[in-house]
Design a protein around this motif. Structure first.
Motif, PDB file in Angstrom:
ATOM      1  N   ASN A 181       0.818  -1.215   0.000  1.00  0.00           N
ATOM      2  CA  ASN A 181       0.000   0.000   0.000  1.00  0.00           C
ATOM      3  C   ASN A 181       0.847   1.257   0.000  1.00  0.00           C
ATOM      4  N   MET A 182       1.996   1.192   0.659  1.00  0.00           N
ATOM      5  CA  MET A 182       2.882   2.353   0.710  1.00  0.00           C
ATOM      6  C   MET A 182       3.346   2.741  -0.693  1.00  0.00           C
ATOM      7  N   VAL A 183       3.550   1.743  -1.540  1.00  0.00           N
ATOM      8  CA  VAL A 183       4.009   2.006  -2.903  1.00  0.00           C
ATOM      9  C   VAL A 183       2.857   2.411  -3.807  1.00  0.00           C
ATOM     10  N   VAL A 184       1.804   1.620  -3.818  1.00  0.00           N
ATOM     11  CA  VAL A 184       0.723   1.851  -4.774  1.00  0.00           C
ATOM     12  C   VAL A 184      -0.094   3.092  -4.428  1.00  0.00           C
ATOM     13  N   ARG A 185      -0.112   3.499  -3.150  1.00  0.00           N
ATOM     14  CA  ARG A 185      -0.901   4.657  -2.739  1.00  0.00           C
ATOM     15  C   ARG A 185      -0.094   5.949  -2.697  1.00  0.00           C
ATOM     16  N   CYS A 186       1.046   5.925  -3.337  1.00  0.00           N
ATOM     17  CA  CYS A 186       1.823   7.154  -3.530  1.00  0.00           C
ATOM     18  C   CYS A 186       1.912   7.380  -5.043  1.00  0.00           C
ATOM     19  N   PRO A 187       0.894   7.948  -5.655  1.00  0.00           N
ATOM     20  CA  PRO A 187       0.798   8.006  -7.120  1.00  0.00           C
ATOM     21  C   PRO A 187       1.888   8.821  -7.799  1.00  0.00           C
ATOM     22  N   LEU A 188       2.535   9.734  -7.059  1.00  0.00           N
ATOM     23  CA  LEU A 188       3.570  10.575  -7.658  1.00  0.00           C
ATOM     24  C   LEU A 188       4.979  10.055  -7.401  1.00  0.00           C
ATOM     25  N   LEU A 189       5.098   8.892  -6.782  1.00  0.00           N
ATOM     26  CA  LEU A 189       6.402   8.358  -6.379  1.00  0.00           C
ATOM     27  C   LEU A 189       7.336   8.213  -7.574  1.00  0.00           C
ATOM     28  N   GLU A 190       8.524   8.833  -7.469  1.00  0.00           N
ATOM     29  CA  GLU A 190       9.529   8.787  -8.528  1.00  0.00           C
ATOM     30  C   GLU A 190      10.792   8.048  -8.103  1.00  0.00           C
ATOM     31  N   LYS A 191      11.084   8.054  -6.809  1.00  0.00           N
ATOM     32  CA  LYS A 191      12.328   7.448  -6.314  1.00  0.00           C
ATOM     33  C   LYS A 191      12.014   6.578  -5.103  1.00  0.00           C
ATOM     34  N   LEU A 192      12.448   5.315  -5.161  1.00  0.00           N
ATOM     35  CA  LEU A 192      12.183   4.369  -4.076  1.00  0.00           C
ATOM     36  C   LEU A 192      13.466   3.625  -3.719  1.00  0.00           C
ATOM     37  N   THR A 193      13.835   3.688  -2.431  1.00  0.00           N
ATOM     38  CA  THR A 193      15.001   2.970  -1.903  1.00  0.00           C
ATOM     39  C   THR A 193      14.541   2.123  -0.723  1.00  0.00           C
ATOM     40  N   VAL A 194      14.849   0.828  -0.767  1.00  0.00           N
ATOM     41  CA  VAL A 194      14.487  -0.094   0.310  1.00  0.00           C
ATOM     42  C   VAL A 194      15.692  -0.981   0.588  1.00  0.00           C
ATOM     43  N   MET A 195      16.227  -0.881   1.812  1.00  0.00           N
ATOM     44  CA  MET A 195      17.436  -1.630   2.163  1.00  0.00           C
ATOM     45  C   MET A 195      17.274  -2.313   3.524  1.00  0.00           C
ATOM     46  N   ASN A 196      17.695  -3.573   3.596  1.00  0.00           N
ATOM     47  CA  ASN A 196      17.758  -4.303   4.874  1.00  0.00           C
ATOM     48  C   ASN A 196      16.429  -4.228   5.619  1.00  0.00           C
ATOM     49  N   PHE A 197      15.434  -4.866   5.059  1.00  0.00           N
ATOM     50  CA  PHE A 197      14.076  -4.815   5.585  1.00  0.00           C
ATOM     51  C   PHE A 197      13.654  -6.184   6.104  1.00  0.00           C
ATOM     52  N   ASP A 198      12.601  -6.212   6.890  1.00  0.00           N
ATOM     53  CA  ASP A 198      11.993  -7.463   7.323  1.00  0.00           C
ATOM     54  C   ASP A 198      10.502  -7.242   7.532  1.00  0.00           C
ATOM     55  N   GLY A 199       9.764  -8.356   7.604  1.00  0.00           N
ATOM     56  CA  GLY A 199       8.315  -8.288   7.744  1.00  0.00           C
ATOM     57  C   GLY A 199       7.596  -8.582   6.450  1.00  0.00           C
ATOM     58  N   PHE A 200       8.290  -8.501   5.315  1.00  0.00           N
ATOM     59  CA  PHE A 200       7.703  -8.834   4.021  1.00  0.00           C
ATOM     60  C   PHE A 200       8.783  -9.427   3.126  1.00  0.00           C
ATOM     61  N   THR A 201       8.372 -10.252   2.161  1.00  0.00           N
ATOM     62  CA  THR A 201       9.326 -10.957   1.304  1.00  0.00           C
ATOM     63  C   THR A 201       9.056 -10.767  -0.180  1.00  0.00           C
ATOM     64  N   LEU A 202       7.942 -10.112  -0.517  1.00  0.00           N
ATOM     65  CA  LEU A 202       7.604  -9.891  -1.924  1.00  0.00           C
ATOM     66  C   LEU A 202       7.750  -8.409  -2.252  1.00  0.00           C
ATOM     67  N   LEU A 203       8.502  -8.121  -3.302  1.00  0.00           N
ATOM     68  CA  LEU A 203       8.678  -6.742  -3.756  1.00  0.00           C
ATOM     69  C   LEU A 203       7.687  -6.487  -4.891  1.00  0.00           C
ATOM     70  N   ASN A 204       6.502  -6.054  -4.512  1.00  0.00           N
ATOM     71  CA  ASN A 204       5.466  -5.737  -5.489  1.00  0.00           C
ATOM     72  C   ASN A 204       5.516  -4.243  -5.771  1.00  0.00           C
ATOM     73  N   ILE A 205       5.985  -3.883  -6.944  1.00  0.00           N
ATOM     74  CA  ILE A 205       6.206  -2.480  -7.291  1.00  0.00           C
ATOM     75  C   ILE A 205       5.195  -2.061  -8.351  1.00  0.00           C
ATOM     76  N   ASP A 206       4.212  -1.297  -7.922  1.00  0.00           N
ATOM     77  CA  ASP A 206       3.181  -0.758  -8.817  1.00  0.00           C
ATOM     78  C   ASP A 206       3.234   0.764  -8.693  1.00  0.00           C
ATOM     79  N   ALA A 207       3.989   1.404  -9.572  1.00  0.00           N
ATOM     80  CA  ALA A 207       4.236   2.849  -9.462  1.00  0.00           C
ATOM     81  C   ALA A 207       4.443   3.435 -10.849  1.00  0.00           C
ATOM     82  N   PRO A 208       3.433   4.041 -11.434  1.00  0.00           N
ATOM     83  CA  PRO A 208       3.521   4.517 -12.822  1.00  0.00           C
ATOM     84  C   PRO A 208       4.524   5.632 -13.063  1.00  0.00           C
TER      85      PRO A 208
END
Length: 421
Positions: A181-208
């Protein structure tokens, strides 16, 4: 003769004070470049300067401005600055390596949520993950969010950040649905950095509107959707994937094809750690059905003891007609998970890499697959200008040099540079 009137000694001094007469926005810009400690000190210059620091829209509390070894003093300073501040706060950064996170941060974020904050940076260097308060998720004017060592649990009413363009999450914990939701509900997102995370294992990137994606961590799968504008990708899988874990049945779906299906405009790609093993899962095509027409830079971390990784790299090279710069980083492989290379690269390497100009190869040991790969690069790159080779150790250096001198080159201008390890 008439007596000349005496000139006022104060007038030249007043004329020299040009900073005080600058426009307010210029003074504010100057103060915003100073550490907050020095900006506050300008209040003693004159009555005119007493509250100029309080109108600075960028507030940075880090080790450059003050130490947090005395927690009470640090908290009091932040409280004092926020209490006396006049006008909007566009940027707030808290990154002090001596500061142990406390509930005071909640108060500061609540205050900022009422101030139309646009950039928020919080880096917690000590202690456990800091749970972000719900007030952060009400900052709808925010365009840049950067969190380090934090736990994110948005309230059920959270509908995303409508104006967020840059999101940087490092050493964070959040659930799978929260990340999605953090990715898909930010419609203007241009830059995404994700490093050393836990709690999720699927990188679902929906960002036009996404243009830059940098990720590194342990994950199971990556899925791109509506990412037609994505131009720069750096991706690293930190978990080792052995051959017996990743080989699917004959005809199984190709991770390589799925990965590039929604990246038609990729210009720069960095494949780090073990991600090449991920791309080698499933059926390996000789060439991508849709070539990467604008990919001009490619960096690959590879093990030359794995034939599938080599074939995957060759497929990428054959599918990148605009490639100009190539970097090969050799990864020392665990022999218990390494395959046996028993094929000829010539059978899979058809056609030149027409625009390749610069090649860097780092960490080779002089093995047959490594040298064969280099030979074909030299033979298939008519525009090559420079190839830099750096071995893993000095013991194999001289043998590598002798081989390189024997290889034919498609480019008469190709220069081979040998670097000591």
């Amino acid at each position: 003769m008439q007596r000349q009137p005496l000139k006022s000694p104060c007038k030249p001094q007043m004329e020299l004070d040009r900073i005080s007469n600058l426009p307010c926005h210029v003074v504010e810009q100057i103060l915003s470049c100073l550490p907050i400690r020095d900006a506050v000190r300008t209040s003693v210059l004159s009555s005119k300067w007493r509250y100029k620091w309080a109108m600075v829209a960028h507030l940075v509390f880090d080790n450059h401005c003050l130490s947090a070894q005395n927690r009470t003093t640090f908290v009091n300073i932040v409280d004092h600055v926020l209490l006396l501040h006049i006008g909007p706060i566009h940027k707030f950064k808290l990154s002090n390596r001596d500061f142990l996170a406390t509930g005071d941060i909640d108060r500061w974020i609540l205050h900022l949520s009422r101030s139309s904050i646009k950039e928020f940076i919080l880096e917690i260097w000590k202690g456990n993950r800091y749970k972000m308060p719900s007030s952060l998720f009400s900052c709808q004017d925010m365009s840049h969010l950067e969190l380090f060592n934090c736990l994110l649990r948005p309230p059920p009413t959270f509908k995303g950040f409508s104006r967020l363009k840059s999101l940087d999450l490092q050493h964070v914990t959040l659930a799978q649905d929260v990340f999605d939701n953090m990715v898909v509900r930010c419609p203007l997102l241009e830059k995404l950095t994700v490093m050393n995370f836990d709690g999720f294992t699927l990188l679902n990137i929906d960002a036009p509107n996404l243009q830059f994606f940098d990720v590194g961590g342990v994950f199971e799968d990556v899925n791109f959707k509506n990412t037609l504008n994505l131009a720069v990708v750096s991706i690293g899988l930190y978990e080792h994937v052995c051959n017996y874990q990743r080989r699917g049945p004959p005809g199984s779906s190709s991770h390589l094809l799925k990965f590039f299906a929604h990246l038609p405009r990729i210009q720069r790609l960095e494949i780090q750690s073990y991600f090449l093993k991920y791309l080698a899962i499933g059926t390996l095509p000789g060439k991508l059905p849709k070539p990467c027409l604008v990919l001009n830079y490619l960096s690959i971390r590879i093990s030359f003891t794995d034939s599938d990784e080599i074939l995957t790299a060759v497929c990428l090279l054959r599918s990148s007609p605009a490639l100009q710069e190539l970097e090969i980083l050799v990864r020392p492989e665990d022999t218990t998970c390494a395959g046996t290379v028993n094929f000829q690269l010539d059978d899979n390497w058809n056609g030149p890499i027409a625009r390749l100009r610069r090649v860097k190869i780092n960490g080779i040991s002089g093995t047959k697959p490594e040298l064969e790969f280099i030979r074909l690069l030299l033979l298939g790159s008519p525009a090559l200008e420079k190839m830099t080779v750096k071995p893993a150790s000095v013991t194999c250096g001289w043998e590598i040099v002798k081989k390189l001198l024997q290889y034919r080159r498609a480019s008469v201008h190709a220069e081979i540079i040998y670097l000591d390890p």
